[in-house]
Design a protein around this motif. Structure first.
Motif, PDB file in Angstrom:
ATOM      1  N   MET A 258       0.737  -1.124  -0.061  1.00 12.74           N
ATOM      2  CA  MET A 258      -0.138  -0.113  -0.149  1.00 12.74           C
ATOM      3  C   MET A 258       1.086   1.403   0.006  1.00 12.74           C
ATOM      4  SD  MET A 258      -3.166  -0.457   2.592  1.00 12.74           S
ATOM      5  CE  MET A 258      -3.725  -1.926   2.578  1.00 12.74           C
TER       6      MET A 258
ATOM      7  N   MET B 244       2.484   1.821  -3.333  1.00 10.72           N
ATOM      8  CA  MET B 244       1.721   2.215  -4.262  1.00 10.72           C
ATOM      9  C   MET B 244       1.114   3.670  -4.129  1.00 10.72           C
ATOM     10  SD  MET B 244      -0.471  -1.082  -5.426  1.00 10.72           S
ATOM     11  CE  MET B 244      -1.398  -0.488  -6.798  1.00 10.72           C
ATOM     12  N   GLN B 245       0.641   3.899  -2.773  1.00  8.75           N
ATOM     13  CA  GLN B 245       0.034   5.038  -2.599  1.00  8.75           C
ATOM     14  C   GLN B 245       0.779   6.157  -2.313  1.00  8.75           C
ATOM     15  OE1 GLN B 245      -3.146   3.335   0.236  1.00  8.75           O
ATOM     16  NE2 GLN B 245      -4.102   4.513  -1.389  1.00  8.75           N
ATOM     17  N   VAL B 246       1.975   6.093  -1.650  1.00  9.34           N
ATOM     18  CA  VAL B 246       2.757   7.124  -1.313  1.00  9.34           C
ATOM     19  C   VAL B 246       3.980   7.365  -2.426  1.00  9.34           C
ATOM     20  CG1 VAL B 246       4.403   7.917   0.510  1.00  9.34           C
ATOM     21  CG2 VAL B 246       2.255   6.559   1.126  1.00  9.34           C
TER      22      VAL B 246
ATOM     23  N   GLN C  14       4.458   5.766  -5.538  1.00  5.50           N
ATOM     24  CA  GLN C  14       4.086   5.885  -6.797  1.00  5.50           C
ATOM     25  C   GLN C  14       2.737   6.452  -7.079  1.00  5.50           C
ATOM     26  OE1 GLN C  14       4.346   2.204  -8.920  1.00  5.50           O
ATOM     27  NE2 GLN C  14       5.048   1.341  -7.174  1.00  5.50           N
ATOM     28  N   ALA C  15       2.328   7.467  -6.183  1.00  3.46           N
ATOM     29  CA  ALA C  15       1.102   7.917  -6.216  1.00  3.46           C
ATOM     30  C   ALA C  15       1.171   9.030  -7.338  1.00  3.46           C
ATOM     31  CB  ALA C  15       0.962   8.938  -4.958  1.00  3.46           C
TER      32      ALA C  15
ATOM     33  N   PHE D 115       0.346   7.178 -10.497  1.00  2.00           N
ATOM     34  CA  PHE D 115      -0.962   6.647 -10.704  1.00  2.00           C
ATOM     35  C   PHE D 115      -2.000   7.788 -10.755  1.00  2.00           C
ATOM     36  CE2 PHE D 115       0.846   2.751  -8.767  1.00  2.00           C
ATOM     37  CZ  PHE D 115       0.427   1.909  -9.855  1.00  2.00           C
ATOM     38  N   ARG D 116      -1.842   8.983 -10.230  1.00  2.00           N
ATOM     39  CA  ARG D 116      -2.585  10.065 -10.212  1.00  2.00           C
ATOM     40  C   ARG D 116      -2.737  10.615 -11.682  1.00  2.00           C
ATOM     41  NH1 ARG D 116      -4.409  13.948  -6.524  1.00  2.00           N
ATOM     42  NH2 ARG D 116      -4.515  12.184  -5.140  1.00  2.00           N
TER      43      ARG D 116
ATOM     44  N   LEU E   4      -6.204   2.722  -6.674  1.00  2.00           N
ATOM     45  CA  LEU E   4      -5.643   2.615  -5.313  1.00  2.00           C
ATOM     46  C   LEU E   4      -4.272   3.564  -5.122  1.00  2.00           C
ATOM     47  CD1 LEU E   4      -5.689  -0.606  -3.850  1.00  2.00           C
ATOM     48  CD2 LEU E   4      -3.146   0.473  -3.521  1.00  2.00           C
ATOM     49  N   GLY E   5      -3.360   3.383  -6.393  1.00  2.00           N
ATOM     50  CA  GLY E   5      -2.333   4.344  -6.180  1.00  2.00           C
ATOM     51  C   GLY E   5      -2.461   5.767  -6.297  1.00  2.00           C
TER      52      GLY E   5
ATOM     53  N   GLY F  58      -4.816   7.386  -4.862  1.00  3.30           N
ATOM     54  CA  GLY F  58      -5.132   7.923  -3.552  1.00  3.30           C
ATOM     55  C   GLY F  58      -4.059   8.856  -3.065  1.00  3.30           C
ATOM     56  N   GLY F  59      -3.098   8.291  -3.177  1.00  3.69           N
ATOM     57  CA  GLY F  59      -1.940   9.153  -2.529  1.00  3.69           C
ATOM     58  C   GLY F  59      -1.937   8.645  -0.972  1.00  3.69           C
ATOM     59  N   TRP F  60      -1.436   9.943  -0.154  1.00  2.00           N
ATOM     60  CA  TRP F  60      -1.597  10.019   1.286  1.00  2.00           C
ATOM     61  C   TRP F  60      -2.911  10.130   1.804  1.00  2.00           C
ATOM     62  CZ3 TRP F  60       0.988   8.670   5.490  1.00  2.00           C
ATOM     63  CH2 TRP F  60       2.569   8.485   5.263  1.00  2.00           C
TER      64      TRP F  60
ATOM     65  N   GLY G 258      -5.732  10.558  -0.015  1.00  2.66           N
ATOM     66  CA  GLY G 258      -7.086  10.300  -0.887  1.00  2.66           C
ATOM     67  C   GLY G 258      -7.495  11.545  -1.543  1.00  2.66           C
TER      68      GLY G 258
ATOM     69  N   ALA H 255      -9.346   3.024  -0.917  1.00  2.00           N
ATOM     70  CA  ALA H 255      -7.927   3.592  -1.098  1.00  2.00           C
ATOM     71  C   ALA H 255      -7.584   4.888  -1.787  1.00  2.00           C
ATOM     72  CB  ALA H 255      -6.818   2.547  -1.710  1.00  2.00           C
ATOM     73  N   GLU H 256      -8.717   4.947  -2.866  1.00  4.29           N
ATOM     74  CA  GLU H 256      -8.724   6.110  -3.782  1.00  4.29           C
ATOM     75  C   GLU H 256      -8.871   7.216  -3.040  1.00  4.29           C
ATOM     76  OE1 GLU H 256     -11.398   6.307  -7.026  1.00  4.29           O
ATOM     77  OE2 GLU H 256     -10.250   7.615  -8.210  1.00  4.29           O
TER      78      GLU H 256
ATOM     79  N   GLY I 273      -6.952   7.549   0.617  1.00  2.00           N
ATOM     80  CA  GLY I 273      -5.746   7.248   0.645  1.00  2.00           C
ATOM     81  C   GLY I 273      -5.259   6.279   1.391  1.00  2.00           C
ATOM     82  N   PHE I 274      -3.540   6.662   1.410  1.00  2.77           N
ATOM     83  CA  PHE I 274      -2.927   5.392   2.473  1.00  2.77           C
ATOM     84  C   PHE I 274      -3.476   5.592   3.899  1.00  2.77           C
ATOM     85  CE2 PHE I 274       0.696   4.600   5.119  1.00  2.77           C
ATOM     86  CZ  PHE I 274       1.088   3.275   4.620  1.00  2.77           C
TER      87      PHE I 274
ATOM     88  N   ALA J 245      -6.807   3.368   3.843  1.00  2.18           N
ATOM     89  CA  ALA J 245      -6.506   2.108   3.607  1.00  2.18           C
ATOM     90  C   ALA J 245      -5.697   1.403   4.610  1.00  2.18           C
ATOM     91  CB  ALA J 245      -5.701   1.896   2.209  1.00  2.18           C
ATOM     92  N   PHE J 246      -4.802   2.008   5.129  1.00  4.66           N
ATOM     93  CA  PHE J 246      -3.794   1.548   6.107  1.00  4.66           C
ATOM     94  C   PHE J 246      -4.511   1.405   7.494  1.00  4.66           C
ATOM     95  CE2 PHE J 246      -0.284   1.203   9.152  1.00  4.66           C
ATOM     96  CZ  PHE J 246       0.398   0.045   8.391  1.00  4.66           C
TER      97      PHE J 246
END
Lengths: 654, 379
Positions: free
Chosen positions: A37, A40-42, A44-45, A48-49, B249-250, B252-254, B256, B283-284, B287-288, B291-292
């Motif tokens: 997570m 991907m989210q931090v 590669q954000a 993906f954005r 998912l990606g 979403g970032g920190w 969302g 997650a979108e 964000g992280f 999700a976390f």
């Protein structure tokens, strides 16, 4: 089953141990999921954005409004018409057939378009609007709108399309636009994304084509959000495009209207130039066509018809050709001023020198005839031009030589491709020795000079060139034709031109002779003179052969034009300027296979000239009394063809 | 069996049992379900219909069932194990013949007001049966081959039926959950080592043989496996969904994109966004952090269950608690791994969050067992 305390302890310990192990493994797996997570989210954000934005955002083009084209008085020549199109979505309609049937009862639909629409409605996505009817009337829009509740999914949309309010008059000047084709795309190196819009209208010919860049403007963009199926959800933002620049021409729509009316029925061209600044006030070509039929794409039947006349019907009237710049003709006797000026400037002759015309002259063993078999007797410059004696020019041309004649011709604008925003402008031919070597691979012969001296042989000129030549003779300046007065309000350079550096006495003699052509009783155009004192006209007739007259025919008597098939008859030409003492306009007229210049071309030139000078229908008093009755009759006949054109809103210059 | 088997100091009775519930698990389950309501509200485009209302109703029913079950002594449930298993098994067989087919898979029984998914029922029944079996089996017989064969049949029979529906996700859950109980009950390491080695060997053989003269599967079967393992090879089919899920998912970032602001879900780029892929929407939009956070809630549920199991001296109770924990864990970890592109796409919902009546109720029943075990722990 009963277990002892020890057994219970034992079992419990074992389960606990393994449970701890399994629990730890699970937490480890949870850790991996968490790490994934985070990655991907931090980390590669941004990637993906960006992908998400690419997914949802589509960029659409907003076509700019095409620049309008005005005449010199602000009359609209090319307009953007708003028109309504009926579209329908499958999704909105629900029962497509039922809604179409209802729509058909309300406004009559074209079965052909309807069939196509039905097919598209079936095949395309349910939310894609399909065109049901194009260019419908305001009443029909009203009917559809009133019945909107019974017509789900049916929408009347506003579109823009080019129209030409002056219809046939301006076809050969303004040209027309049409949907961009694959051929256009392959031919032009233009990266403008607008061209990718299906059926985007671009200029195909003439001003529309040549000033395409200015007229088109540049595209605006709108960013829209789309969903996974491609449906537009909302508009995010839009940047409006820059509308095309308006263009004002020098042409006067009223004069042009008169010219086209006057030329109606002929295969002819007429050009009117303001000699003071080079402005083309009228530039008509007949027959003509309606540019409006080309805008939406022309039907095959009509295209065939327009072309058939050109290829097949043996008439060769070519309605699609702008004969003013695309047609070239032997100038005939209208060329004699060039020969005369060349000889005078060269000093090869004096104006009073005479040549004896006996009806022909022999160059080596070839006999060249004067149009008057009996001969003119002793001819000086004035008489030779006035009576259009050929032998005089055969003689002086041999004295001065072709190269100097050609140089004079070029000085007066012959052989030059005048740069106007029109299509397929031809430069004609102003032949000299070098030209013949290059073009024909042969040496120049004296006979060629003799032919050229009276504008026959190799000499080819367009009506525009003849008008420019006349304007230059009338002013002594290098008048440059100008068709565009302003673009986007910016005045274009004047065509008044610098002095040609010709001897003013020589020019005056030639102009005087041209005056006599129209105003002396022995002049070839005396019958078509302007009676009004302040508007006296100077001119020159021309009749150019398109066939060779054999000695046998000469002996038997030259066949009269009226007895020849149309396309073998002589071209009739007339060039003129007026007022003779203070020239304002130069007019050149060519009537293809019209017969004699004095009978076929000169009346047209005179009528057009008067129309230009009077800025409207001239009084009968401007005509010689002998022809007033016939003129009155002609004016009545033309009244039907002349429209009432009011000066418009679009004058540009400040 | 009852408390009589143990030396107990205190026995809660009546409504006092409520005080002895595993309250952290109750709160955690409620919190996770709350996440689910939010997400269902969001994917419905900001509407209680069509998903939130029924989901909340089922959750309410589920909570009632959970607490009701907690009030009943755990040994009652142990005695019910065989009945529950047989019932679930019969229903599974029924599905085979009269089941409702959806999306090419025959999993449901039409019960009028609601559809029942017997494979969900089987998940919990199998764990109950296995836990009861190992509670009954003397410890010294646990690793004997004959006594290992019995639970293997218990697992294999429903697994086969579920696989034929076909429902690979549930099959994996059944086999793994059953295997976990066997492991916990103390079956010898060597068996697990042998099975794992065997599976690894077989898989290796299948792949190694590819392209050789003695290859095990046909070429097209290999290609199917390839696509299954790596959906990006099929960007317009299976790969499209997983790619879109990863983008959601990606992106979403920190923190969302904000509640109901997820473009991927709102604009329908996501598949199955109210069921299997609901985590991507979460997650979108959150964000992280969101999700976390959900992952942490899940982890806490596992931790509390494991703690409850370890401290419980009753064999059936701790086995059933661990069994539920493992099944629950498999649920969410397979689902998350799937939408994050770590595992192939098999149809496993996100427990307590995805929309679905059977899954929700079965999970609440499972937590009812966990609660009953906790309440009736010998103290």
């Amino acid at each position: 089953m009963k277990r002892g305390p020890k057994e219970i302890e034992d079992s419990s310990r074992r389960i606990s141990r393994r449970a701890m192990l399994l629990g730890t493994a699970q937490l480890g797996m949870i850790g991996i999921l968490g790490a994934r997570m985070a990655s991907m989210q931090v980390e590669q954000a941004d990637t993906f954005r960006m992908l998400a934005e690419e997914n949802r955002i589509n960029i659409g083009l907003i076509p700019p409004a095409r620049g309008l084209i005005y005449d010199s008085e602000g009359v609209v020549l090319a307009d953007n018409e708003q028109h309504y199109t009926i579209t329908m979505t499958r999704e909105g309609a629900g029962d497509v057939d039922e809604v179409l049937a209802r729509l058909d009862r309300i406004i009559a639909l074209d079965p052909e378009v309807l069939e196509k629409a039905r097919k598209e409605l079936k095949e395309l996505s349910p939310f894609v609007p399909v065109t049901i009817a194009r260019r419908i009337s305001w009443e029909d829009v009203a009917r559809v709108t009133v019945n909107a509740p019974a017509l789900p999914g049916v929408v009347a949309e506003l579109g823009r399309s080019r129209t030409y309010p002056q219809g046939l008059d301006m076809a050969h000047v303004v040209g027309y636009v049409g949907p961009v084709s694959d051929f256009d795309l392959s031919r032009i190196e233009d990266q403008d994304p607008l061209l990718q819009i299906p059926r985007f209208q671009i200029g195909k010919t003439m001003v529309e084509n040549n000033l395409e860049h200015a007229l088109r403007g540049s595209a605006g963009t709108k960013r829209v959000e789309v969903n996974a199926a491609g449906r537009v959800m909302r508009e995010l933002d839009r940047v409006e495009g820059i509308p095309g620049a308006d263009v004002q021409l020098t042409v006067d729509a009223r004069l042009q209207n008169y010219i086209q009316a006057r030329l109606d029925g002929e295969s002819a061209a007429a050009v009117v130039i303001d000699v003071t600044n080079g402005d083309i006030k009228g530039i008509g070509s007949a027959p003509t066509f309606d540019p409006n039929v080309f805008v939406q794409g022309i039907s095959v039947a009509l295209w065939d018809e327009l072309n058939e006349r050109e290829i097949d019907a043996k008439l060769h009237r070519r309605p699609l050709a702008a004969k003013t710049v695309q047609g070239t003709y032997p100038p005939g006797s209208t060329f004699k001023m060039v020969t005369a000026l060349a000889a005078l400037e060269d000093g090869a002759i004096e104006a009073e020198d005479t040549v004896r015309c006996v009806g022909h002259t022999d160059v080596f063993d070839v006999r060249f005839h004067c149009w008057r078999r009996a001969g003119h007797g002793n001819m000086n410059l004035n008489e030779s031009l006035k009576q259009s004696c050929d032998v005089y020019y055969y003689d002086i041309a041999q004295r001065v030589g072709i190269d100097k004649i050609a140089a004079m011709g070029r000085k007066l604008g012959l052989g030059e491709r005048h740069d106007l925003p029109m299509s397929a402008i031809r430069s004609g031919i102003m032949p000299d020795k070098e030209w013949k070597r290059e073009a024909r691979g042969e040496d120049w012969r004296v006979g060629d000079t003799v032919n050229a001296s009276i504008g026959q042989g190799y000499v080819q000129t367009s009506p525009l060139q003849l008008a420019v030549m006349t304007a230059r003779i009338a002013t002594g300046r290098a008048v440059k034709p100008r068709l565009v007065r302003s673009i986007d309000g910016v005045e274009q350079p004047s065509g008044a031109g610098e002095s040609l550096g010709l001897n003013e006495n020589n020019l005056r003699r030639v102009r005087r002779a041209m005056y006599d052509v129209s105003n002396h009783s022995r002049g070839t155009a005396y019958r078509t003179r302007i009676q009004e004192e302040q508007f006296r006209m100077a001119g020159k007739t021309g009749t150019s052969q398109v066939r060779r007259i054999t000695q046998a025919e000469r002996d038997a008597g030259v066949t009269r034009n009226a007895d020849l098939p149309w396309n073998r008859r002589d071209h009739a030409l007339f060039v003129s300027f007026a007022p003779a003492d203070n020239p304002k306009y130069a007019v050149a007229v060519v009537v293809e296979h019209g017969g004699g210049g004095s009978t076929a071309a000169a009346p047209i030139a005179r009528d057009v000239m008067l129309q230009a000078l009077y800025e409207g229908t001239p009084p009968l008093s401007a005509y010689p009394s002998a022809s007033r009755g016939q003129i009155a009759e002609q004016q009545r006949r033309l009244a039907d063809l002349i429209r009432d054109i009011q000066p418009g809103r679009g004058t540009q210059d400040t | 069996m009852s408390y009589l088997e143990y030396q107990v100091k205190y026995v809660p009775a009546g409504f006092r049992k409520l005080l002895f519930l595993n309250w952290p698990v109750v709160f955690l389950v409620t919190a996770v379900s709350g996440f689910g309501f939010l997400m269902l509200y969001s994917v419905a485009g900001g509407s209680m219909d069509p998903w939130v209302t029924p989901q909340v109703q089922r959750f309410g029913l589920g909570v009632a069932v959970m607490i009701g079950m907690a009030m009943v002594p755990i040994w009652f449930w142990r005695n019910m194990a065989v009945v529950a298993y047989l019932l679930a098994f019969v229903l599974l067989v029924l599905v085979e013949f009269v089941g409702v087919e959806r999306n090419g898979s025959q999993r449901w029984l039409d019960l009028g007001p609601m559809d029942l998914q017997p494979s969900e029922l089987m998940k919990i029944s199998l764990i109950m049966l296995l836990a009861a079996y190992y509670d009954w089996l003397p410890l010294n017989k646990v690793s004997k081959p004959v006594w290992i064969l019995v639970p293997l049949i218990f697992i294999a029979a429903p697994a086969y039926l579920v696989l034929s529906q076909p429902d690979l996700g549930t099959t994996i859950l059944l086999v793994s959950g059953g295997g976990a109980i066997m492991f916990l009950a103390g079956v010898h390491w060597a068996y697990f080592a042998t099975v794992i080695a065997g599976v690894v060997g077989l898989v290796t053989a299948v792949f190694q043989s590819r392209g050789t003269g003695w290859q095990v599967l046909k070429d097209y079967q290999y290609r199917r496996i390839d696509t299954f393992l790596d959906p990006t090879q099929d960007p317009l089919g299976a790969g499209y969904h997983i790619t879109q899920a990863k983008i959601a998912l990606g992106s979403g970032g920190w923190t969302g994109r904000g509640f109901m602001q997820g473009t991927q879900s709102r604009l329908n780029f996501l598949p199955e966004k109210h069921t299997d892929f609901i985590f991507t929407t979460l997650a979108e939009e959150f964000g992280f952090v969101g999700a976390f956070g959900l992952l942490v809630l899940y982890a806490l549920i596992i931790i509390f269950c494991v703690m409850s199991a370890i401290t419980n001296k009753d064999r059936f109770a701790s086995l059933i608690t661990m069994g539920v924990a493992v099944t629950f864990f498999l649920f969410f970890s397979v689902n998350m791994a799937m939408v994050m592109g770590l595992a192939p796409v098999v149809g496993v919902p996100l427990p307590l969050v995805s929309y679905g009546g059977s899954a929700m109720l079965v999970l609440m029943v499972a937590f009812g067992l966990v609660q009953s075990a906790h309440v009736h722990k010998p103290r």
